[in-house]
Design an enzyme around this catalytic site. Structure first.
Site, PDB file in Angstrom:
ATOM      1  N   CYS A 164      -0.640 -19.233 -50.369  1.00  0.00           N
ATOM      2  CA  CYS A 164       0.616 -19.959 -50.486  1.00  0.00           C
ATOM      3  C   CYS A 164       1.607 -19.274 -49.548  1.00  0.00           C
ATOM      4  O   CYS A 164       1.199 -18.660 -48.575  1.00  0.00           O
ATOM      5  CB  CYS A 164       1.112 -19.976 -51.934  1.00  0.00           C
ATOM      6  SG  CYS A 164       1.498 -18.337 -52.584  1.00  0.00           S
ATOM      7  N   ARG A 165       2.877 -19.347 -49.860  1.00  0.00           N
ATOM      8  CA  ARG A 165       3.888 -18.734 -48.998  1.00  0.00           C
ATOM      9  C   ARG A 165       3.837 -17.210 -49.082  1.00  0.00           C
ATOM     10  O   ARG A 165       3.808 -16.527 -48.062  1.00  0.00           O
ATOM     11  CB  ARG A 165       5.275 -19.249 -49.393  1.00  0.00           C
ATOM     12  CG  ARG A 165       6.392 -18.700 -48.541  1.00  0.00           C
ATOM     13  CD  ARG A 165       7.730 -19.350 -48.920  1.00  0.00           C
ATOM     14  NE  ARG A 165       8.820 -18.666 -48.244  1.00  0.00           N
ATOM     15  CZ  ARG A 165       9.444 -17.591 -48.723  1.00  0.00           C
ATOM     16  NH1 ARG A 165       9.098 -17.074 -49.876  1.00  0.00           N
ATOM     17  NH2 ARG A 165      10.422 -17.031 -48.043  1.00  0.00           N
TER      18      ARG A 165
END
Length: 107
Positions: free
Chosen positions: A65-66
């Site tokens: 993810c981020r």
């Protein structure tokens, strides 16, 4: 769930290994930058709407993810669903960009 570093992932990519990459960010984040993962936002994973991942159940799945938080949650859910080998990408796409965008600018 295990963890994998951006360096380890990059080595696998450079060796041409077949990698199951799962991006659990939102579509707009994916549109901004992606490293080739299959997009299934965390919300879909949490509600177990992951039929398209069924063929990965017995294989290594690298989730990102981020920053690594959403992907950690996704790994936990996938593990509960019977996925055998989930790996959380430490630091997520931010760590990837920090390491490999910097290298691209030097080249």
């Amino acid at each position: 769930m295990k963890t994998i570093t951006v360096d380890e992932l990059k080595q696998k990519m450079d060796r041409g290994e077949r990698i199951n990459l799962l991006d659990v960010r939102e579509p707009q984040e994916y549109a901004e930058v992606n490293i080739g993962g299959r997009l299934v936002p965390l919300g879909k994973v949490q509600t177990m709407q992951v039929d398209e991942l069924e063929d990965w159940k017995d294989e290594e799945v690298i989730v990102y993810c981020r920053s690594g938080r959403r992907s950690m949650l996704a790994c936990l859910v996938l593990d509960q669903m019977g996925f055998k080998e989930t790996y959380n990408l430490e630091g997520g796409i931010l760590a990837w960009l920090e390491k490999y965008k910097a290298e691209e600018s030097k080249a």
